[in-house]
Design a protein around this motif. Structure first.
Motif, PDB file in Angstrom:
ATOM      1  N   UNK A   4       6.955   3.315  -4.439  1.00  0.00           N
ATOM      2  CA  UNK A   4       6.662   2.716  -5.741  1.00  0.00           C
ATOM      3  C   UNK A   4       5.247   2.168  -5.694  1.00  0.00           C
ATOM      4  N   UNK A   5       4.552   2.274  -6.811  1.00  0.00           N
ATOM      5  CA  UNK A   5       3.197   1.738  -6.926  1.00  0.00           C
ATOM      6  C   UNK A   5       3.095   0.926  -8.207  1.00  0.00           C
ATOM      7  N   UNK A   6       2.045   0.125  -8.309  1.00  0.00           N
ATOM      8  CA  UNK A   6       1.806  -0.669  -9.499  1.00  0.00           C
ATOM      9  C   UNK A   6       0.390  -0.464 -10.006  1.00  0.00           C
ATOM     10  N   UNK A   7       0.228  -0.635 -11.309  1.00  0.00           N
ATOM     11  CA  UNK A   7      -1.085  -0.474 -11.934  1.00  0.00           C
ATOM     12  C   UNK A   7      -1.278  -1.606 -12.933  1.00  0.00           C
ATOM     13  N   UNK A   8      -2.304  -2.420 -12.691  1.00  0.00           N
ATOM     14  CA  UNK A   8      -2.618  -3.555 -13.571  1.00  0.00           C
ATOM     15  C   UNK A   8      -3.910  -3.212 -14.297  1.00  0.00           C
ATOM     16  N   UNK A  25      -9.305   5.284 -19.895  1.00  0.00           N
ATOM     17  CA  UNK A  25      -8.596   4.031 -19.628  1.00  0.00           C
ATOM     18  C   UNK A  25      -7.809   3.599 -20.858  1.00  0.00           C
ATOM     19  N   UNK A  26      -6.735   4.353 -21.142  1.00  0.00           N
ATOM     20  CA  UNK A  26      -5.857   3.989 -22.250  1.00  0.00           C
ATOM     21  C   UNK A  26      -4.428   3.838 -21.755  1.00  0.00           C
ATOM     22  N   UNK A  27      -4.303   3.259 -20.560  1.00  0.00           N
ATOM     23  CA  UNK A  27      -3.008   3.116 -19.910  1.00  0.00           C
ATOM     24  C   UNK A  27      -2.500   1.686 -20.032  1.00  0.00           C
ATOM     25  N   UNK A  28      -1.206   1.523 -19.916  1.00  0.00           N
ATOM     26  CA  UNK A  28      -0.597   0.201 -19.934  1.00  0.00           C
ATOM     27  C   UNK A  28      -0.332  -0.278 -18.511  1.00  0.00           C
ATOM     28  N   UNK A  29      -0.310  -1.585 -18.348  1.00  0.00           N
ATOM     29  CA  UNK A  29       0.083  -2.147 -17.057  1.00  0.00           C
ATOM     30  C   UNK A  29       1.529  -1.763 -16.755  1.00  0.00           C
ATOM     31  N   UNK A  30       1.758  -1.351 -15.525  1.00  0.00           N
ATOM     32  CA  UNK A  30       3.110  -0.974 -15.091  1.00  0.00           C
ATOM     33  C   UNK A  30       3.262  -1.415 -13.640  1.00  0.00           C
ATOM     34  N   UNK A  31       4.149  -2.369 -13.418  1.00  0.00           N
ATOM     35  CA  UNK A  31       4.331  -2.913 -12.071  1.00  0.00           C
ATOM     36  C   UNK A  31       5.330  -2.113 -11.235  1.00  0.00           C
ATOM     37  N   UNK A  32       5.955  -1.100 -11.818  1.00  0.00           N
ATOM     38  CA  UNK A  32       7.057  -0.450 -11.120  1.00  0.00           C
ATOM     39  C   UNK A  32       7.054   1.055 -11.396  1.00  0.00           C
ATOM     40  N   UNK A 101      -3.058  -0.416  -8.261  1.00  0.00           N
ATOM     41  CA  UNK A 101      -3.393  -1.788  -7.905  1.00  0.00           C
ATOM     42  C   UNK A 101      -2.703  -2.219  -6.624  1.00  0.00           C
ATOM     43  N   UNK A 102      -1.485  -1.687  -6.409  1.00  0.00           N
ATOM     44  CA  UNK A 102      -0.669  -2.122  -5.280  1.00  0.00           C
ATOM     45  C   UNK A 102       0.369  -1.065  -4.981  1.00  0.00           C
ATOM     46  N   UNK A 103       1.062  -1.241  -3.867  1.00  0.00           N
ATOM     47  CA  UNK A 103       2.247  -0.445  -3.588  1.00  0.00           C
ATOM     48  C   UNK A 103       3.315  -1.361  -3.026  1.00  0.00           C
ATOM     49  N   UNK A 104       4.514  -0.840  -2.938  1.00  0.00           N
ATOM     50  CA  UNK A 104       5.663  -1.644  -2.531  1.00  0.00           C
ATOM     51  C   UNK A 104       6.363  -1.003  -1.343  1.00  0.00           C
ATOM     52  N   UNK A 105       6.872  -1.860  -0.479  1.00  0.00           N
ATOM     53  CA  UNK A 105       7.694  -1.416   0.635  1.00  0.00           C
ATOM     54  C   UNK A 105       8.944  -2.292   0.701  1.00  0.00           C
ATOM     55  N   UNK A 106       9.981  -1.732   1.285  1.00  0.00           N
ATOM     56  CA  UNK A 106      11.251  -2.437   1.406  1.00  0.00           C
ATOM     57  C   UNK A 106      11.624  -2.551   2.882  1.00  0.00           C
ATOM     58  N   UNK A 107      11.821  -3.736   3.371  1.00  0.00           N
ATOM     59  CA  UNK A 107      12.393  -3.975   4.695  1.00  0.00           C
ATOM     60  C   UNK A 107      13.097  -5.329   4.627  1.00  0.00           C
TER      61      UNK A 107
END
Length: 218
Positions: A4-8, A25-32, A101-107
């Motif tokens: 999963x990645x995020x874009x702010x 640059x006509x994108x919306x913020x998406x955290x998931x 903007x970021x990525x996610x990891x699960x542990x």
């Protein structure tokens, strides 16, 4: 695994990277953003970075209504060891950049991982699929993952996504440059930026729920 990645979109770092990659640059913020989502990427076309939309799942299956992800292959990531074997042609000719903007990891917990003072330019691969219209292929992509890093293993002990340095973006997207051996240093498992890591809510990753730590660059 980068699952999963995020874009702010109001981040100045993301805006600067999108401009560099010629992504409108006509994108919306998406955290998931999850695998098989349609995401903006950049590919090289005649030496110029070109923004396109792609499905985040490299292998696609043709259906009556177009393309969808091929369930036989878990291909939203491509491991480093495949770049010189069954993905070598894509590595030589079809490299792309996936901005985030970021990525996610699960542990145990879900963790958000983000650079302190930049956006993320993930190194990836792409494919162009025949739609019957040579001017409008269907694109798909994956993010390259590297072997685990010892200082990141408490967050994720299987892999680390390839995060390009700023001076690597242009040659990575150079569609006239096909030497796979050039990238040996880039493909080393290193912490290439100072990374901020913080636990977040599993269902609402925009909500931080614990103390952050900094993993310093190598």
């Amino acid at each position: 695994m980068c699952g999963a990645i995020g874009r702010v979109t109001d981040s100045p770092f993301v805006k600067a990277l999108m401009d560099l990659l010629n992504i409108p640059f006509n994108l919306e913020t998406d955290y998931n953003i999850r695998p098989n989502a349609k995401i903006p990427i950049a590919i090289g076309q005649n030496g110029v970075a070109t923004g396109i939309e792609a499905n985040w799942w490299l292998f696609q299956a043709r259906t009556e209504n177009g393309y969808t992800y091929d369930k036989r292959y878990k291909s939203f990531n491509t491991r480093k060891d495949k770049l010189m074997t069954n993905r070598k042609t894509d590595f030589m000719y079809n490299r792309c950049v996936v901005p985030a903007s970021c990525f996610y990891e699960w542990k145990g917990n879900r963790y958000k991982v983000e650079p302190l003072d930049s956006a993320l330019a993930f190194g990836g691969l792409y494919k162009a699929w025949n739609t019957g219209d040579p001017e409008s292929p269907h694109y798909s992509c994956s993010i390259i993952t590297l072997p685990p890093h010892p200082r990141f293993s408490h967050i994720h002990d299987k892999s680390l996504p390839l995060m390009l340095l700023p001076d690597e973006i242009q040659p990575w997207l150079d569609d006239s440059f096909h030497d796979p051996n050039y990238w040996q240093e880039t493909l080393q498992s290193k912490i290439r930026f100072d990374l901020r890591v913080v636990p977040v809510d599993k269902k609402n990753p925009s909500e931080e729920i614990g103390e952050a730590e900094i993993i310093e660059a190598d």
